[in-house]
Design an enzyme around this catalytic site. Structure first.
Site, PDB file in Angstrom:
ATOM      1  N   ASP A  73       0.950  -1.135   0.116  1.00  0.00           N
ATOM      2  CA  ASP A  73      -0.002  -0.013   0.113  1.00  0.00           C
ATOM      3  C   ASP A  73       0.937   1.418   0.107  1.00  0.00           C
ATOM      4  OD1 ASP A  73      -2.531  -1.305  -0.073  1.00  0.00           O
ATOM      5  OD2 ASP A  73      -2.965  -1.197   1.939  1.00  0.00           O
ATOM      6  N   ASN A 160      -3.851   9.073   2.529  1.00  0.00           N
ATOM      7  CA  ASN A 160      -4.263   8.268   3.702  1.00  0.00           C
ATOM      8  C   ASN A 160      -4.625   9.463   4.455  1.00  0.00           C
ATOM      9  OD1 ASN A 160      -4.429   5.757   2.996  1.00  0.00           O
ATOM     10  ND2 ASN A 160      -2.840   5.163   4.121  1.00  0.00           N
ATOM     11  N   GLU A 161      -3.602  10.061   5.070  1.00  0.00           N
ATOM     12  CA  GLU A 161      -3.799  11.193   6.288  1.00  0.00           C
ATOM     13  C   GLU A 161      -2.797  12.052   6.354  1.00  0.00           C
ATOM     14  OE1 GLU A 161      -0.924   8.594   7.240  1.00  0.00           O
ATOM     15  OE2 GLU A 161      -2.904   7.512   7.571  1.00  0.00           O
ATOM     16  N   ARG A 188      -5.368  17.862  23.328  1.00  0.00           N
ATOM     17  CA  ARG A 188      -4.166  17.801  24.121  1.00  0.00           C
ATOM     18  C   ARG A 188      -3.721  16.065  23.946  1.00  0.00           C
ATOM     19  NH1 ARG A 188      -7.544  21.260  26.480  1.00  0.00           N
ATOM     20  NH2 ARG A 188      -6.791  23.132  27.314  1.00  0.00           N
ATOM     21  N   ASP A 190      -0.891  12.978  21.845  1.00  0.00           N
ATOM     22  CA  ASP A 190       0.523  12.940  21.148  1.00  0.00           C
ATOM     23  C   ASP A 190       0.396  13.277  19.610  1.00  0.00           C
ATOM     24  OD1 ASP A 190       1.298  11.984  23.667  1.00  0.00           O
ATOM     25  OD2 ASP A 190       1.531   9.666  23.049  1.00  0.00           O
ATOM     26  N   TYR A 203      -3.233   4.203  10.001  1.00  0.00           N
ATOM     27  CA  TYR A 203      -2.915   4.401  11.362  1.00  0.00           C
ATOM     28  C   TYR A 203      -4.248   4.740  11.945  1.00  0.00           C
ATOM     29  CZ  TYR A 203       0.166   6.890  14.832  1.00  0.00           C
ATOM     30  OH  TYR A 203       0.907   7.350  15.757  1.00  0.00           O
ATOM     31  N   SER A 206      -5.465   1.924  14.154  1.00  0.00           N
ATOM     32  CA  SER A 206      -4.558   1.897  15.348  1.00  0.00           C
ATOM     33  C   SER A 206      -4.762   2.620  16.361  1.00  0.00           C
ATOM     34  CB  SER A 206      -3.180   1.770  14.934  1.00  0.00           C
ATOM     35  OG  SER A 206      -2.747   0.793  13.723  1.00  0.00           O
TER      36      SER A 206
END
Length: 301
Positions: A73, A160-161, A188, A190, A203, A206
């Site tokens: 991919d 994708n992103e 707020r 990661d 992602y 996940s």
């Protein structure tokens, strides 16, 4: 969209980088396509990797009816971004692991070559996101939301992103988010994924985001490890224009393949483009069967 598509008589092929072992597979694919009356042109960087002649990407994109990637991919997504401005259909031949977006395995190509020549294939349109980076140094946040005439310092696209991520290993990133120029939330976390339906199985999943049917026109907002349990993934219509400020130095990562630094003085504006990325598939491909196979749904454990 099925059938009545343009016949494919010439294809350009791009190989997964740093994979000279793909030479044998490429030559087999080339032979199968040639036997079906389809000309094959290799991209020059891929050609150098396997010691064969090739043409530069612009020549491939302007001379071919379609582009094929040989890899996973990631290889397909990289090719889609490069091919986007040419409005070419693309297809992925999977030599990777998962392969949600790729169409088939190399050993199955022979079942599809006659369909390519006759135009009997499925052409699916995938939403593409565009990000514009604006410098807002020494200018108030509210004023910049209304500054429609400012020139972006960078313009990027994602299949994708986009991921706004903390720059340092420790600590969180604080991201002010606006929807259609109205302040909406401060994340707020990661990192914050701004994704497409095609990227919902990457992602996004996940990080706890939903799987979205890939041909819908939605924008996904999925925080990574948010500080508050009320910061949940959000699915939006593609009509909205989103803007983000990271309150500290951060990173903007594009499809997991490119990265740029963004400063507290930068505004990141993201919206869906009206033009779509076009992916080719065999007419028999069923998305839900792909989900079932890749996620092993319905199997006893």
């Amino acid at each position: 969209m099925k059938s009545h598509n343009a016949p494919i008589t010439k294809v350009g092929v791009i190989l997964r980088p740093s994979s000279p072992e793909l030479k044998t597979t490429f030559l087999q694919i080339k032979e199968e396509l040639n036997n079906a009356g389809i000309e094959v042109i290799l991209e020059s960087i891929s050609g150098g990797m396997i010691e064969l002649l090739g043409r530069d990407f612009h020549q491939l994109a302007t001379q071919c009816d379609a582009l094929f990637s040989l890899g996973g991919d990631g290889t397909l997504i990289s090719m889609l971004r490069r091919a986007f401005e040419y409005e070419l259909p693309c297809m992925g031949i999977n030599t990777g692991r998962l392969g949600f977006l790729t169409a088939l395995m190399p050993q199955n190509l022979h079942t599809f070559t006659s369909h390519l020549k006759s135009g009997d294939y499925t052409l699916q349109k995938h939403l593409v996101l565009q990000a514009r980076i604006y410098s807002t140094l020494n200018t108030a946040y509210e004023n910049n939301l209304d500054n429609k005439n400012q020139t972006p310092t960078q313009t990027l696209i994602a299949i994708n992103e986009f991921l706004i991520s903390k720059h340092e290993l420790s600590g969180m990133v604080h991201i002010d988010a606006s929807i259609d120029r109205k302040y909406f939330n401060t994340y707020r976390c990661d990192g914050l994924i701004i994704g497409t339906p095609a990227g919902s199985t990457a992602y996004n999943i996940s990080a706890g985001g939903s799987v979205i049917y890939p041909y819908c026109r939605n924008i996904l907002l999925t925080p990574i490890a948010p500080h508050s349990l009320t910061q949940r993934p959000l699915v939006l219509s593609d009509e909205f224009m989103l803007e983000f400020y990271a309150k500290e130095r951060a990173k903007l990562i594009i499809d997991g393949q490119e990265m740029i630094d963004i400063m507290p003085s930068d505004r990141v504006q993201i919206q869906a483009l009206p033009q779509s990325a076009m992916l080719m598939y065999p007419p028999t491909r069923d998305y839900f069967s792909v989900l079932k196979e890749k996620f092993k749904w319905g199997e006893e454990h």
